[in-house]
Scaffold this motif. Structure first.
Motif: not given
Length: 297
Positions: A171-172, A224-230, A232-236, A288-294
């Motif tokens: 997802a990330i 697609s990232a929303r569908r695959f992520g848990s 926190p990731v899906a919400h972002r 303002d879309i930032s990466d999810l690296y953290p």
């Protein structure tokens, strides 16, 4: 008399048997090892009896047409049959198949997966038509095997199985890909807005069109990232998808506005310009879309 094989199909939840087979992709012959994809992507294995068999062609072409398999960074698909790599190369070229076809010449891999059949159209040790979806850890998440040579998999069930695999790493990676598309889109968008303010309608129209393409790609990858992520990731990713969609709509309406201004129809130009501005104001992230690296640490 041909031997009768009675091995059971490997069950959902099992570790996928590893293998290394010769194969061909984009005309190039090479070796493919399943273990190379451990932790890298979701894998779909499509066993089929023979190249150029009509039902097999239908199956593989249908899998090729599924939108999710266009995401080669996310989903790896292998077609597997006993045919030689040279037959595979001709088959892939004939039907424009964009994924590797592997040669399980003596049926050992089909036997490991429990889909080997005794005979097909006079040939021994060939696989039944079957599909397996493996998660990023190479665990079987979906398994289907046709009992009749004309049975075809339920492609929506395959799609659902792929989308049900929850994998934040995947997802990330999709989110990062989406961010790149979005950044390119924003760059084109700002260039187009500058041309729009100069009343250079032709440049504005064309450049907003370029931005629209990037925003389309970004919105699809965020979704697609929303569908695959848990969670926190899906919400972002869901919020980012809304932002990309807002910019997508704005680019579309700015382009139409420029066309109307160019055609000396300012009333319509004003209306589409106002729609574009309203779309931008609806963006939850204001661009303002930032990466999810953290989140990957």
């Amino acid at each position: 008399m041909a031997e009768v094989y009675v091995s059971l199909m490997i069950a959902v939840g099992s570790d996928a048997p590893s293998f290394q087979l010769p194969g061909v992709d984009d005309g190039e012959i090479g070796e493919y090892a399943l273990d190379d994809y451990d932790g890298e992507s979701i894998v779909v294995l499509a066993f089929y009896p023979a190249d150029f068999s009509p039902a097999c062609t239908d199956e593989l072409c249908a899998l090729q047409d599924l939108e999710l398999f266009a995401m080669q960074r996310d989903v790896t698909i292998f077609g597997i049959s006993p045919d030689s790599v040279y037959s595979h190369r001709a088959f892939a070229t004939e039907y424009n198949l964009g994924f590797p076809l592997l040669s399980d010449s003596v049926g050992n891999v089909a036997e490991q997966y429990g889909v080997l059949q005794s005979e097909f159209e006079g040939h021994e040790r060939v696989p039944k038509r079957s599909v397996f979806v493996l998660d990023a850890n190479l665990t079987v998440e979906y398994a289907w095997c046709g009992e009749s040579p004309v049975d075809l998999p339920d492609l929506e069930a395959v799609r659902d199985a792929v989308e049900a695999v929850q994998d934040d790493g995947t997802a990330i990676e999709r989110y990062r890909t989406a961010c790149n598309h979005f950044r390119f889109g924003r760059s084109e968008f700002e260039t187009a807005r500058t041309a729009f303010e100069r009343e250079d309608w032709s440049t504005a129209d064309a450049t907003f069109g370029e931005a629209l393409g990037y925003f389309d790609e970004a919105a699809a990858a965020f979704e697609s990232a929303r569908r695959f992520g848990s969670d926190p990731v899906a919400h972002r990713a869901a919020s980012a998808a809304e932002t990309a969609d807002a910019y997508r709509r704005a680019a579309k309406w700015y382009a139409e506005s420029a066309e109307y201004y160019a055609d000396d129809a300012p009333e319509w130009g004003d209306e589409y310009r106002d729609d574009a501005i309203e779309a931008l104001h609806s963006s939850p992230d204001d661009g303002d879309i930032s990466d999810l690296y953290p989140l990957s640490e």
